[in-house]
Design an enzyme around this catalytic site. Structure first.
Site, PDB file in Angstrom:
ATOM      1  N   ASP A   1       0.815  -1.205   0.000  1.00 49.62           N
ATOM      2  CA  ASP A   1       0.000   0.000   0.000  1.00 49.62           C
ATOM      3  C   ASP A   1       0.861   1.274   0.000  1.00 49.62           C
ATOM      4  OD1 ASP A   1      -2.300   1.455   0.121  1.00 49.62           O
ATOM      5  OD2 ASP A   1      -2.987   0.685   2.045  1.00 49.62           O
TER       6      ASP A   1
ATOM      7  N   ASP B   1     -10.857   4.158  -0.911  1.00 53.79           N
ATOM      8  CA  ASP B   1     -11.475   3.257   0.065  1.00 53.79           C
ATOM      9  C   ASP B   1     -12.989   3.420   0.093  1.00 53.79           C
ATOM     10  OD1 ASP B   1      -8.803   3.012   0.652  1.00 53.79           O
ATOM     11  OD2 ASP B   1      -9.098   3.028   2.819  1.00 53.79           O
TER      12      ASP B   1
HETATM   13  C1  9PG Z   1      -4.721   0.882   6.021  1.00 52.85           C
HETATM   14  C2  9PG Z   1      -5.574   1.307   4.850  1.00 52.85           C
HETATM   15  C3  9PG Z   1      -6.257   0.120   4.156  1.00 52.85           C
HETATM   16  C4  9PG Z   1      -6.970   0.601   2.904  1.00 52.85           C
HETATM   17  C5  9PG Z   1      -5.988   1.328   2.003  1.00 52.85           C
HETATM   18  C6  9PG Z   1      -5.352   2.488   2.759  1.00 52.85           C
HETATM   19  O1  9PG Z   1      -4.720   9.352   4.325  1.00 52.85           O
HETATM   20  N1  9PG Z   1      -5.190   8.861   3.269  1.00 52.85           N
HETATM   21  O2  9PG Z   1      -5.427   9.569   2.283  1.00 52.85           O
HETATM   22  C7  9PG Z   1      -5.477   7.465   3.219  1.00 52.85           C
HETATM   23  C8  9PG Z   1      -5.977   6.905   2.057  1.00 52.85           C
HETATM   24  C9  9PG Z   1      -6.263   5.546   2.030  1.00 52.85           C
HETATM   25  C10 9PG Z   1      -6.033   4.768   3.131  1.00 52.85           C
HETATM   26  C11 9PG Z   1      -5.544   5.319   4.290  1.00 52.85           C
HETATM   27  C12 9PG Z   1      -5.254   6.678   4.333  1.00 52.85           C
HETATM   28  O3  9PG Z   1      -6.357   3.431   3.080  1.00 52.85           O
HETATM   29  O4  9PG Z   1      -6.602   1.790   0.852  1.00 52.85           O
HETATM   30  O5  9PG Z   1      -7.540  -0.474   2.204  1.00 52.85           O
HETATM   31  O6  9PG Z   1      -5.311  -0.877   3.816  1.00 52.85           O
HETATM   32  O7  9PG Z   1      -4.727   2.005   3.946  1.00 52.85           O
HETATM   33  O8  9PG Z   1      -4.156   1.979   6.661  1.00 52.85           O
END
Ligand code: 9PG
Length: 529
Positions: A303, A362
């Site tokens: 990720d 998400d």
């Molecule tokens: C775990 C998650 C899950 C999820 C992923 C990801 O801060 N942000 O913009 C942000 C975007 C997506 C996100 C987390 C933070 O989710 O897509 O399925 O694995 O990480 O932390």
């Protein structure tokens, strides 16, 4: 070839004809068309970035909060008010069908200026596909050409995944996961995937105190149920509280003035990233991947990969997407025959190196937040509609990679989604054929368990009848309303938006929201689990 192609004014270093269109070459190319398009297809840079058909005359506010932007969009183009897209762009043709301009190399961008496309490679020269005609056929051809350059995923069949994120979020522990594993019984999941929350820290990929038996023991228990063990990591990220940050600051990506490049903000900390051209960092990545494989994890959700493609001054001077791809190549080789799901990843640079790819932001138990999508102009935040909208405009990637639209819900506790909205998410997963959920069996009624079981077992016949219209197992499904862009702000809302947009940029607000949602998750687990 579509007759419209002859009526275009093309400026390119080279142009030759191709099935369904032309192949153009040039660092910067221009295509002027003899009509004014009504719709323009913008394509987001990484998994979570907005992709949608938009009204080209509409000027959008730049998205907020600023601190999250490096993790949601291509930061270089975030301030752009005019429609633009990463690698590709398309307009509708007056007689029906589309005109597509798609880069065949990395670091390509497409802008629309009134009735012309401008295609630009950030560095160096490259090829472009210009295609006209039926939307599906044009994208099929584009995907074929991309496959020639980048290759495609190798996995035979899409996995059916239980993922820990959308029920427990960070609050996983060994017992909770073992209980779910037991409760899943004979539900046909191929993979049991442990998400964020197992690790000591971002950069410190060892189990924390909540996993006293260690990761290998957990993988053994998962495998004993006949399932593949899956694990989440954000291997390129580094946060200041990590040992990795203290021990190897020289491996981090810096800007021209020597400061660490910001990869956004999460887990209550600023995010930084490894320089994927640094030999020692690459060696560390190789070891990390071999370590998790040795623990027994054969499905890896990697990720926050966008961080490896941020602009910066690298150890080896190379274009940013090429630098990322080189790092991903090392990861791919180290993982051997494991299933690699990329997430938060720049799209083109990971083609051919991954088996599955998250193609949208998400999901969440909320359909849409008007504050986020309208006031903050941010359609990359978690939410069912945001996920559906972007995924619908990425279905064309299916011949190249298994496409993950994120999880679906079958439970009906603590969700504000209606039955129709849940069904729409499920139907999207049926289109993608990538099926995942985080539902805790203990949260499901008997009829919901049975719906989940048949969802996992059945592959209904699907025919597409319009851009967003399908017949799925005999049911007519219209994704059209979900794909639309949010309505513009009214006069009064514009005033409120100024305040909301300012507040959103204060770090304490993000931390406060984070703490409140952690508490809500814990309460939900206690109450229902
Ligand atoms: C775990 C998650 C899950 C999820 C992923 C990801 O801060 N942000 O913009 C942000 C975007 C997506 C996100 C987390 C933070 O989710 O897509 O399925 O694995 O990480 O932390």
């Amino acid at each position: 070839m579509h007759p419209i192609i002859q009526s275009l004014t093309v400026t390119a270093r080279q142009s030759r004809s191709d099935t369904d269109g032309r192949i153009l070459s040039g660092a910067e190319i221009g295509i002027t068309f003899p009509f004014t398009p009504k719709e323009y297809l913008i394509h987001g840079w990484q998994s979570w970035s907005l992709s949608a058909w938009v009204d080209p005359t509409r000027r959008f506010l730049s998205p907020r909060p600023t601190t999250l932007l490096p993790g949601q969009t291509d930061l270089v183009f975030a301030p752009e008010k005019r429609p633009h897209g990463s690698w590709l762009g398309a307009v509708d043709l007056p007689e029906g069908g589309i005109l597509l301009l798609g880069a065949l190399g990395l670091e390509g961008h497409v802008f629309l200026h009134e009735n012309s496309f401008r295609g630009v490679y950030e560095s160096g020269d490259g090829d472009w596909f210009l295609g006209a005609g039926d939307e599906r056929i044009v994208f099929e051809r584009y995907a074929q050409l991309l496959q020639r350059r980048f290759g495609k995923g190798r996995a035979a069949k899409e996995p059916r995944v239980w993922c820990s994120w959308y029920s427990f979020y960070k609050q996983i522990n060994e017992n909770r996961l073992l209980n779910v594993l037991a409760d899943l019984g004979d539900l046909p999941f191929d993979v049991f995937q442990v998400d964020d929350g197992w690790q000591q820290g971002i950069g410190d990929w060892e189990p924390n105190m909540k996993f006293p038996s260690g990761m290998e023991a957990l993988a053994d228990t998962i495998k004993a149920t006949g399932r593949t063990a899956g694990l989440w990591l954000a291997p390129l990220l580094v946060v200041p509280s990590s040992a990795l940050y203290r021990q190897h600051p020289d491996w981090l990506l810096r800007d021209e003035s020597g400061r660490f490049v910001s990869a956004g903000y999460n887990w209550g900390e600023p995010l930084f990233t490894l320089d994927t051209t640094h030999p020692a960092a690459l060696e560390w990545l190789d070891d990390l991947m071999k370590k998790v494989r040795a623990w027994g994890y054969d499905y890896l959700k990697l990720d926050f990969l966008y961080s490896g493609s941020l602009p910066g001054k690298r150890y080896a001077d190379m274009p940013r997407e090429a630098a990322f791809r080189q790092g991903l190549q090392v990861i791919r080789e180290a993982l051997g025959d494991a299933y690699l799901l990329t997430c938060g990843t720049p799209i083109l640079p990971s083609l051919g190196l991954c088996d599955g790819m998250r193609i949208g932001p998400d999901v969440s138990g909320v359909w849409e937040s008007s504050r986020d999508s309208r006031m903050l102009a941010n359609m990359a935040t978690p939410g069912a509609r945001n996920a559906i909208r972007t995924c619908l405009h990425r279905l064309w990637l299916k011949p190249l990679v298994q496409i993950d639209p994120d999880v679906v819900y079958f439970h009906s506790r603590q969700l504000s989604l209606t039955a129709q909205e849940k069904l729409l998410l499920q139907d999207l997963a049926r289109l993608c054929e990538f099926k995942a959920t985080s539902d805790l069996p203990a949260w499901l009624r008997q009829d919901e368990i049975e719906s989940l079981r048949s969802f996992l077992q059945e592959n209904p016949a699907i025919t597409q009848t319009g851009r967003y219209q399908y017949v799925i197992g005999g049911r007519t499904v219209d994704f059209g309303p979900a794909a639309e862009m949010p309505t513009p702000l009214s006069g009064f809302e514009k005033v409120t938006a100024v305040f909301i947009r300012w507040v959103s940029d204060q770090h304490w607000i993000l931390n406060l929201f984070g703490k409140l949602s952690d508490r809500a998750v814990e309460k939900a687990i206690q109450k229902n689990g």
